[in-house]
Structure formats: structure tokens, C-alpha cells
Enzyme design. Sequence first.
Site, mmCIF file in Angstrom:
data_model
loop_
_atom_site.group_PDB
_atom_site.id
_atom_site.type_symbol
_atom_site.label_atom_id
_atom_site.label_comp_id
_atom_site.label_asym_id
_atom_site.label_seq_id
_atom_site.Cartn_x
_atom_site.Cartn_y
_atom_site.Cartn_z
ATOM 1 N N ASP A 1 0.931 -1.302 0.143
ATOM 2 C CA ASP A 1 -0.054 -0.042 0.066
ATOM 3 C C ASP A 1 1.037 1.195 -0.058
ATOM 4 O O ASP A 1 1.832 1.323 -0.671
ATOM 5 C CB ASP A 1 -0.984 0.063 1.333
ATOM 6 C CG ASP A 1 -2.162 1.096 1.401
ATOM 7 O OD1 ASP A 1 -2.966 1.082 0.757
ATOM 8 O OD2 ASP A 1 -1.748 1.760 2.256
ATOM 9 N N TYR B 1 -11.961 8.937 -2.264
ATOM 10 C CA TYR B 1 -11.322 8.829 -1.109
ATOM 11 C C TYR B 1 -10.031 9.650 -0.966
ATOM 12 O O TYR B 1 -9.898 10.293 -0.180
ATOM 13 C CB TYR B 1 -11.189 7.568 -0.258
ATOM 14 C CG TYR B 1 -10.053 6.495 -0.906
ATOM 15 C CD1 TYR B 1 -8.857 6.497 -0.265
ATOM 16 C CD2 TYR B 1 -10.076 5.917 -2.000
ATOM 17 C CE1 TYR B 1 -7.763 5.585 -0.711
ATOM 18 C CE2 TYR B 1 -9.052 5.150 -2.555
ATOM 19 C CZ TYR B 1 -7.810 5.184 -1.950
ATOM 20 O OH TYR B 1 -6.955 4.500 -2.237
ATOM 21 N N TYR C 1 -1.275 11.324 1.892
ATOM 22 C CA TYR C 1 -2.404 11.849 0.678
ATOM 23 C C TYR C 1 -2.271 13.224 0.425
ATOM 24 O O TYR C 1 -2.182 13.619 -0.596
ATOM 25 C CB TYR C 1 -3.755 11.338 1.097
ATOM 26 C CG TYR C 1 -3.502 9.612 1.204
ATOM 27 C CD1 TYR C 1 -4.264 8.985 0.193
ATOM 28 C CD2 TYR C 1 -3.602 9.217 2.499
ATOM 29 C CE1 TYR C 1 -4.302 7.520 0.196
ATOM 30 C CE2 TYR C 1 -3.984 7.796 2.534
ATOM 31 C CZ TYR C 1 -4.281 7.255 1.505
ATOM 32 O OH TYR C 1 -4.473 5.873 1.887
ATOM 33 N N HIS D 1 -7.000 -6.494 -0.689
ATOM 34 C CA HIS D 1 -6.108 -5.462 -0.357
ATOM 35 C C HIS D 1 -5.011 -5.758 0.540
ATOM 36 O O HIS D 1 -3.919 -5.781 0.481
ATOM 37 C CB HIS D 1 -6.852 -4.190 -0.243
ATOM 38 C CG HIS D 1 -5.695 -2.781 0.040
ATOM 39 N ND1 HIS D 1 -4.809 -2.557 -0.968
ATOM 40 C CD2 HIS D 1 -5.350 -2.326 1.092
ATOM 41 C CE1 HIS D 1 -4.148 -1.558 -0.732
ATOM 42 N NE2 HIS D 1 -4.517 -1.540 0.600
#
Length: 316
Positions: A101, A150, A230, A295
Amino acid sequence: MEKIEHTTVSTNGINMHVASIGSGPVVLFLHGFPELWYSWRHQLLYLSSRGYRAIAPDLRGYGDTDAPPSVTSYTAFHIVGDLVGLIDKLGIEQVFLVGHDWGALIAWNFCMFRPDRVKALVNTSVAFHPRNPAMKPVDGFRAMFGDDHYICRFQEPGVIEEDFAQIDTAKLMKKFLASRSPKAPCIPKERGFKGLPDPPALPSWLSEEDVNYYATKFNQKGFTGGLNYYRCLNLTWELAAPWTGAEIKVPVKFIVGDLDLTYHIPGVKEYIHNGGFKKDVPMLQEVVVMEGVAHFLNQEKPEEVGEHIYDFIKKF
């Protein structure tokens, strides 16, 4: 698990919590969002029992590692800087790198910035994404999925933290970790994350104890550090301009679950299987697609993932 050692190492201006076990060549594990060193608990034990020193830090902003207050302190340059400082401090010349990830994204950057420090990379979930000089990453996600995606929703400091605060943290962790939908999560503002479905029951690979470990750490720390990764996507993109067109020059094995939402981003499958990936990562040696796996593959299939890592790194 009680044999895993926990230490604090000062690196790149922060104190970093590090879990480690075993002795031998070093395998450095990088976790994703919303996770901790703990996501690699099974692989730490697996690799250490096979003659490796397995090391998994809480990355900047997570768990028992410091979380600098500035949003802009979470670019890939900061995180890779923390990791280079960590292995310098521990007197380690080169590592086998393993990412998942966000940890995978950081691992690609690590290999791009400092290939001299990496023997080989086993990356999972997130394939390499070459820098597109014409399009900022967040703009790309917005164009593809809209404002409710998201990653777009995570951009505004404080907003999503408030949303998360409406939900019990253990419940929120279950929503994240047990999700098996390969669709990109789009979360309308008015519905928020509490509108995400609760998993009917915990999967066999995740216990209440596991969930509570994550929940306790995120209750102490909050989610801001992890969300700032992010928020720095576009800033990293801007600073990484000199690496436009750079290839990944270390031996690589890539593993993804066929239900992983990252595998279902438009264009990704084609990129992985039709030659694009191999062009950008010329030393790509293996691609493994795990059937029926979502995931969080390192926790869902701990033995298999441990074996995949071991089978690759033992060649070097």
C-alpha cells in the site's frame, strides 16, 4: 510475538519506533494506511525463522513514531529520508525491501532515490506509477473518479479526521481491514465513512485482539499523520520532477490480490501485464496475482506472502 524487540531510533529529526527480530541479512518492511508495523507481524516471524533480520518500523506519523505537525512534512522525500537514516543508524549497508500500500509507494521511491541501498524489492498491492509531467496525481484521481473518491476526500486537513471521529475506531478499522470490494471507495460528504457497510463478521485472519491493537494506537495518535501522506501526493510529484522517466533499477517481484482495489484502477491491469510495467521496472522478475485475495494480502495470506518473499530474496 513476544520475541519481537521494540526500540526507538532517532533518524532525520524524528524518533522512530522499530519492531525487529532475528539475525542475518536485513529485510525492511514498510506498512500502508491505516496500518502499523503490526501488519507485518506474521512475516517478521516467518523471515526471522529462516535466517533473516526482519525490521518493521512504524512510519512517520504512525503508532509510536513521531508525527511532525506540518502537513508538508510527509512527502516521499521525508519518508525515504527517515528510512535511509534508520539503516544508517543501525549500521546496515543494504536491505531487502518489502512494501504494501503506501509502504509500496514509498518503496518505489526508495529504489528510485537510493538504489545503492537496496539488494532487491518485493512490492505488494501498488504497482509502480511513472511520473506524468502533465498531470498532478490528485487531479488524475479526481478526473477518473470524481470529488467523492477517498483520495480527493482526504485532501482537506481536518475534514476527514472529523468524519472518522464520528465512528468508534475499532469499528472503523474493521470497515477498512475487512473490506473486499475491488471498487474504488467513493465517500459522499453527506454520508461519510460511517455510511460504509460494516463487515458481517471478522474474517478468520483478523482477530478482535488485532483490531484493538490498531484501534488503541490510532486512538492515541489520531489519523492525521497517515492522511498527510495523501495530502503530500502533489507536493511529492512537484519535487520529483528530476526523476521524470527514471527507471527502477533493482531486482523486483510484485504481488497483488485479484480483488485489490488498486488492481482495478482503470489501466492498471493492462500496465502490469502488457509490457508497460516491465519497461519502467526493467529488472522485474516475477508478477504474482493471488486469486480471491483482497487488499490486505500480507494479513489475509500470511504464510503464502512470507513464502513469496523468501523464495525471491533467497536468490540474492
